[in-house]
Each structure stands twice: as C-alpha cells, then as structure tokens.
Scaffold this motif. Structure first.
Motif, PDB file in Angstrom:
ATOM      1  N   GLU A  32       0.867  -1.187   0.000  1.00 24.42           N
ATOM      2  CA  GLU A  32       0.000   0.000   0.000  1.00 24.42           C
ATOM      3  C   GLU A  32       0.896   1.227   0.000  1.00 24.42           C
ATOM      4  OE1 GLU A  32      -3.371  -0.332  -0.116  1.00 24.42           O
ATOM      5  OE2 GLU A  32      -3.059  -2.495  -0.108  1.00 24.42           O
ATOM      6  N   GLY A  33       0.646   2.133  -0.939  1.00 24.73           N
ATOM      7  CA  GLY A  33       1.487   3.321  -0.983  1.00 24.73           C
ATOM      8  C   GLY A  33       1.210   4.187  -2.180  1.00 24.73           C
ATOM      9  N   LEU A  34       2.283   4.790  -2.675  1.00 28.50           N
ATOM     10  CA  LEU A  34       2.192   5.732  -3.778  1.00 28.50           C
ATOM     11  C   LEU A  34       3.383   5.552  -4.703  1.00 28.50           C
ATOM     12  CD1 LEU A  34       0.754   8.325  -4.958  1.00 28.50           C
ATOM     13  CD2 LEU A  34       2.443   9.627  -3.640  1.00 28.50           C
ATOM     14  N   ALA A  35       3.104   5.512  -5.992  1.00 29.62           N
ATOM     15  CA  ALA A  35       4.162   5.531  -7.007  1.00 29.62           C
ATOM     16  C   ALA A  35       4.177   6.929  -7.606  1.00 29.62           C
ATOM     17  CB  ALA A  35       3.904   4.483  -8.085  1.00 29.62           C
ATOM     18  N   GLN A  36       5.257   7.631  -7.418  1.00 29.06           N
ATOM     19  CA  GLN A  36       5.418   8.988  -7.952  1.00 29.06           C
ATOM     20  C   GLN A  36       6.366   8.907  -9.136  1.00 29.06           C
ATOM     21  OE1 GLN A  36       3.726  11.610  -6.593  1.00 29.06           O
ATOM     22  NE2 GLN A  36       4.440  12.893  -8.256  1.00 29.06           N
TER      23      GLN A  36
END
Length: 136
Positions: A32-36
């Motif tokens: 779970e997270g964010l790909a920037q």
C-alpha cells in the motif's frame, strides 16, 4: 525505493510507460502506498489518460497542435528549431509528475487508464523518468 527509467522516443507522440512503472512497483514490494513518476525534461511530459482507444491520443495531439503550433512567430526561443518553444509550452500545460496509488502491490489504475510519456519534440530523444515508490 527509487528507480530511473530510460525511454527512447521517435518524435512527437505518446509512449506507454505503464508496464515499466508497474515493474518498478512490483520490484519495490510495497503493498500500500504511492508511485510517484517524474520526467526529468522540459519539452516532454506525463499524461494519465485513456488507454483503450488510440483516437483519444490522436485527438489530444491535434488539439495541442492547434493550441500551440510549431513556428509561432510570437516565440523568440528557437535554438533547436520551430518546435523548441512550443514543446516547452506544451510541457507547461501538462504534467512533469504523476502520483498513482499502489494497492495490493500493484498500480491502482482505473479500468481504462494508462500512463504515457508525451514527447513534444518532433525528433526523437532519450528521456529519463524517476519512479519513487513510497509505502504508507
């Protein structure tokens, strides 16, 4: 985790980078997270858009060509040709960076979404993108 992706373009148009970013997310093992994603250039940009019908990308290109035509006499910056300043304007009107949620260890894109590098120059370039995957 941070990775650099290299994309060789063949000139103006859209280049699907969705799978390359998916690979980085998979390698990061973040559930779970964010790909920037960040493009390291001022004459290309990133676009999160329709990936099913290629007419969408053609229509976007036609719209942008009308909005910011090559060779516009208003532009003084022409160091690399008539598409030089229009490419910079196109990049300013779009995005240098896109954040995509990560859920279940995968990019959490909508059904018809894909991530594209949008090359604004008429000749090909070697483009660099940084992908940062952050857990939450």
């Amino acid at each position: 985790m941070r990775r650099r992706i290299h994309v060789r373009t063949e000139g103006r148009g859209f280049y699907d980078i969705t799978d390359a970013v998916r690979d980085v997310v998979r390698e990061a093992s973040v559930q779970e997270g964010l790909a920037q994603v960040f493009i390291r250039h001022t004459s290309a940009s990133l676009v999160l858009n329709e990936n099913a019908d290629p007419q969408v990308r053609r229509d976007l290109e036609r719209f942008m060509a009308d909005l910011v035509p090559d060779g516009d006499r208003r532009f003084m910056h022409r160091e690399e040709g008539p598409d030089d300043m229009p490419a910079h304007v196109r990049a300013v009107l779009t995005l240098p960076s896109v954040g995509i949620p990560v859920a279940g260890g995968q990019l959490d894109l909508g059904t018809w979404q894909g991530l594209y590098l949008w090359e604004h120059r008429t000749r090909g370039h070697d483009r660099e993108l940084d992908v940062l995957v952050l857990p939450v």
